[in-house]
Enzyme design. Structure first.
Site, PDB file in Angstrom:
ATOM      1  N   CYS A 166      20.155  -8.802   8.009  1.00 18.71           N
ATOM      2  CA  CYS A 166      19.071  -7.912   8.428  1.00 18.71           C
ATOM      3  C   CYS A 166      19.319  -7.340   9.827  1.00 18.71           C
ATOM      4  CB  CYS A 166      17.729  -8.636   8.361  1.00 18.71           C
ATOM      5  SG  CYS A 166      17.720 -10.273   9.126  1.00 18.71           S
TER       6      CYS A 166
HETATM    7  N1  LIG Z   1      15.121 -14.305   5.710  1.00 16.11           N
HETATM    8  C1  LIG Z   1      15.679 -13.118   5.949  1.00 16.11           C
HETATM    9  O1  LIG Z   1      15.084 -12.246   6.615  1.00 16.11           O
HETATM   10  C2  LIG Z   1      17.025 -12.777   5.389  1.00 16.11           C
HETATM   11  C3  LIG Z   1      17.542 -11.493   5.652  1.00 16.11           C
HETATM   12  C4  LIG Z   1      18.800 -11.150   5.156  1.00 16.11           C
HETATM   13  C5  LIG Z   1      19.526 -12.086   4.442  1.00 16.11           C
HETATM   14  N2  LIG Z   1      19.012 -13.335   4.231  1.00 16.11           N
HETATM   15  C6  LIG Z   1      19.840 -14.296   3.506  1.00 16.11           C
HETATM   16  O2  LIG Z   1      19.211 -14.703   2.305  1.00 16.11           O
HETATM   17  C7  LIG Z   1      19.576 -16.054   2.016  1.00 16.11           C
HETATM   18  C8  LIG Z   1      18.299 -16.857   1.794  1.00 16.11           C
HETATM   19  O3  LIG Z   1      17.564 -16.831   3.012  1.00 16.11           O
HETATM   20  P1  LIG Z   1      16.029 -17.222   3.109  1.00 16.11           P
HETATM   21  O4  LIG Z   1      15.574 -16.736   4.419  1.00 16.11           O
HETATM   22  O5  LIG Z   1      15.331 -16.815   1.876  1.00 16.11           O
HETATM   23  O6  LIG Z   1      16.141 -18.831   3.130  1.00 16.11           O
HETATM   24  P2  LIG Z   1      15.018 -19.879   2.653  1.00 16.11           P
HETATM   25  O7  LIG Z   1      13.662 -19.304   2.822  1.00 16.11           O
HETATM   26  O8  LIG Z   1      15.345 -21.140   3.364  1.00 16.11           O
HETATM   27  O9  LIG Z   1      15.296 -20.079   1.087  1.00 16.11           O
HETATM   28  C9  LIG Z   1      16.462 -20.699   0.631  1.00 16.11           C
HETATM   29  C10 LIG Z   1      16.448 -20.763  -0.885  1.00 16.11           C
HETATM   30  O10 LIG Z   1      17.677 -21.348  -1.336  1.00 16.11           O
HETATM   31  C11 LIG Z   1      17.401 -22.523  -2.090  1.00 16.11           C
HETATM   32  N3  LIG Z   1      18.449 -23.515  -1.782  1.00 16.11           N
HETATM   33  C12 LIG Z   1      18.555 -24.305  -0.678  1.00 16.11           C
HETATM   34  N4  LIG Z   1      19.672 -25.056  -0.751  1.00 16.11           N
HETATM   35  C13 LIG Z   1      20.271 -24.739  -1.929  1.00 16.11           C
HETATM   36  C14 LIG Z   1      21.450 -25.192  -2.590  1.00 16.11           C
HETATM   37  N5  LIG Z   1      22.252 -26.126  -2.063  1.00 16.11           N
HETATM   38  N6  LIG Z   1      21.761 -24.666  -3.807  1.00 16.11           N
HETATM   39  C15 LIG Z   1      20.962 -23.724  -4.370  1.00 16.11           C
HETATM   40  N7  LIG Z   1      19.829 -23.279  -3.795  1.00 16.11           N
HETATM   41  C16 LIG Z   1      19.498 -23.761  -2.584  1.00 16.11           C
HETATM   42  C17 LIG Z   1      16.030 -22.970  -1.668  1.00 16.11           C
HETATM   43  O11 LIG Z   1      15.442 -23.726  -2.746  1.00 16.11           O
HETATM   44  P3  LIG Z   1      14.348 -24.920  -2.467  1.00 16.11           P
HETATM   45  O12 LIG Z   1      13.232 -24.277  -1.720  1.00 16.11           O
HETATM   46  O13 LIG Z   1      13.945 -25.317  -3.845  1.00 16.11           O
HETATM   47  O14 LIG Z   1      15.067 -25.976  -1.717  1.00 16.11           O
HETATM   48  C18 LIG Z   1      15.325 -21.632  -1.443  1.00 16.11           C
HETATM   49  O15 LIG Z   1      14.906 -21.079  -2.665  1.00 16.11           O
HETATM   50  C19 LIG Z   1      20.388 -16.566   3.209  1.00 16.11           C
HETATM   51  O16 LIG Z   1      21.757 -16.518   2.898  1.00 16.11           O
HETATM   52  C20 LIG Z   1      20.047 -15.576   4.304  1.00 16.11           C
HETATM   53  O17 LIG Z   1      21.077 -15.417   5.240  1.00 16.11           O
HETATM   54  C21 LIG Z   1      17.774 -13.698   4.675  1.00 16.11           C
END
Ligand SMILES: NC(=O)c1ccc[n+]([C@@H]2O[C@H](COP(=O)([O-])OP(=O)(O)OC[C@H]3O[C@@H](n4cnc5c(N)ncnc54)[C@H](OP(=O)(O)O)[C@@H]3O)[C@@H](O)[C@H]2O)c1
Length: 349
Positions: A151
């Site tokens: 982002c």
């Molecule tokens: N947040 C942002 O603004 C943003 C922006 C751009 C890109 N991203 C990218 O998007 C991705 C997710 O980010 P997020 O912010 O959504 O993180 P998040 O809120 O922490 O969510 C992580 C997700 O991944 C799951 N997970 C955790 N460990 C795992 C594993 N070992 N195997 C499979 N699933 C697993 C979690 O499931 P449980 O909850 O069931 O544990 C949850 O659904 C990241 O790579 C991040 O860099 C995020």
């Protein structure tokens, strides 16, 4: 017949926003949602705002569960996407919101992430200039593997690519300072993201060249045609807003360039874009103007006293910064109208 979709990481912030936008998309059917520690629970226990999806239960994120869909979105912590590569070999479109397939340089991956390096996929920032006036959009047509952007990285890259491509700024001395909301760090519990640490405070982090989005910005600006070294001082500051990025990026004005040439570089780059909009001279964006929107809203100033161009860009990190970019890229890849299911309008106040 709608295209079947699975979203992995559906309990997280990025997965939740992908689902919110897909729920309003006329050409897809959200068939499967998966998670990790929360598998087995109703989706709405973790995403209570997704009322139209209250019939769905989070399944385990196994390759078997994710296989067999037309489109799979991965929204997992970085380093977790690679385990699905083989199982999804037959899936016609896979979009990764994580970092695993963004970088083309394994040296950059080793320096900023570590662990196994995965092959780069088509970068999901359609409006990004990639040299000779072309845009990344062209590469997304028919793509089967797409890496949605970081982002902060896409916000800064979109801010400066027009100046770099036109040769009106010097990319060897970029300074970017970003006000960012804590949802950018995901949903997992971390002390520095507690309300008590954030409310009423502005907290800098990843200072001094350590933030993981730096190589992605350099890669994008190199692709936009930056000549010579690209050096960027990048400082994110956590502020008390749940979503949003306000990125202020500055760079020296190139020798002999007029104000008109500078403004023309940005105007011509984005005049025909729906989701990247340059504001009139003297106007600058607020994060609330793009909350929930797929819009990057930009203001440009020319500071002759400092000899620098100043670009202020507001983006919703979860919308244009992740899910909006992912779905816009999906639309292009599938030959759908690019704006399908997406909105330019924010939620303010
Ligand atoms: N947040 C942002 O603004 C943003 C922006 C751009 C890109 N991203 C990218 O998007 C991705 C997710 O980010 P997020 O912010 O959504 O993180 P998040 O809120 O922490 O969510 C992580 C997700 O991944 C799951 N997970 C955790 N460990 C795992 C594993 N070992 N195997 C499979 N699933 C697993 C979690 O499931 P449980 O909850 O069931 O544990 C949850 O659904 C990241 O790579 C991040 O860099 C995020």
């Amino acid at each position: 017949m709608p295209l079947s979709v699975a979203v992995s990481g559906a309990s997280g912030y990025a997965g939740g926003e992908i689902l919110r936008l897909l729920a309003a998309h006329p050409d897809v059917e959200i068939r499967t949602v998966t998670a990790h520690s929360n598998a087995g629970q109703p989706l709405v226990d973790h995403q209570p705002h997704l009322r139209s999806l209250r019939h769905l239960t989070l399944q385990p994120s196994t390759p078997e569960v994710l296989a067999g869909h037309d489109i799979v979105f991965l929204a997992l912590p970085h380093g977790q996407s690679g385990q699905y590569t083989d199982a999804l070999a037959e899936t016609s479109l896979v979009i990764d919101a994580g970092a695993d397939h963004r970088l083309t340089s394994s040296a950059d991956w080793d320096a900023f992430y570590g662990g196994e390096f995965h092959e780069p996929w088509t970068y999901g920032v359609p409006e990004l200039l990639i040299g000779d006036g072309a845009k990344q959009r062209g590469k997304l047509v028919g793509a089967s593997r797409i890496a949605a952007p970081g982002c902060n990285a896409s916000t800064v890259a979109l801010s400066l690519a027009p100046g770099v491509a036109a040769g009106v700024i010097d990319a060897s001395d970029i300074v970017s300072v970003l006000a960012v909301g804590p949802s950018g760090a995901g949903k997992s519990l971390k002390t520095n993201l507690l309300a008590a640490e954030i409310l009423g405070s502005a907290n800098p982090y990843a200072i001094g060249g350590t933030h993981r989005h730096i190589p992605e910005i350099r890669q994008a600006l190199r692709g936009a045609g930056a000549a010579g070294d690209i050096r960027i001082s990048f400082t994110p500051v956590l502020v008390p807003m749940s979503r949003g990025i306000l990125a202020t990026s500055t760079a020296p004005i190139a020798d002999g360039v007029t104000d008109a040439q500078i403004r023309e570089a940005w105007e011509s780059a984005y005049a025909d874009e729906t989701f990247v909009q340059l504001l009139p001279e003297g106007s600058f964006p607020r994060t609330a103007d793009v909350t929930g929107a797929s819009t990057a809203l930009m203001g440009l100033a020319i500071d002759r006293a400092a000899g620098r161009v100043v670009v202020v860009t507001a983006v919703d990190n979860l919308a244009k910064g992740t899910a909006g970019a992912a779905i816009q890229s999906m639309n292009i890849a599938l030959g759908l109208a690019e704006t399908t299911g997406l909105t330019v309008n924010g939620v303010a106040p």
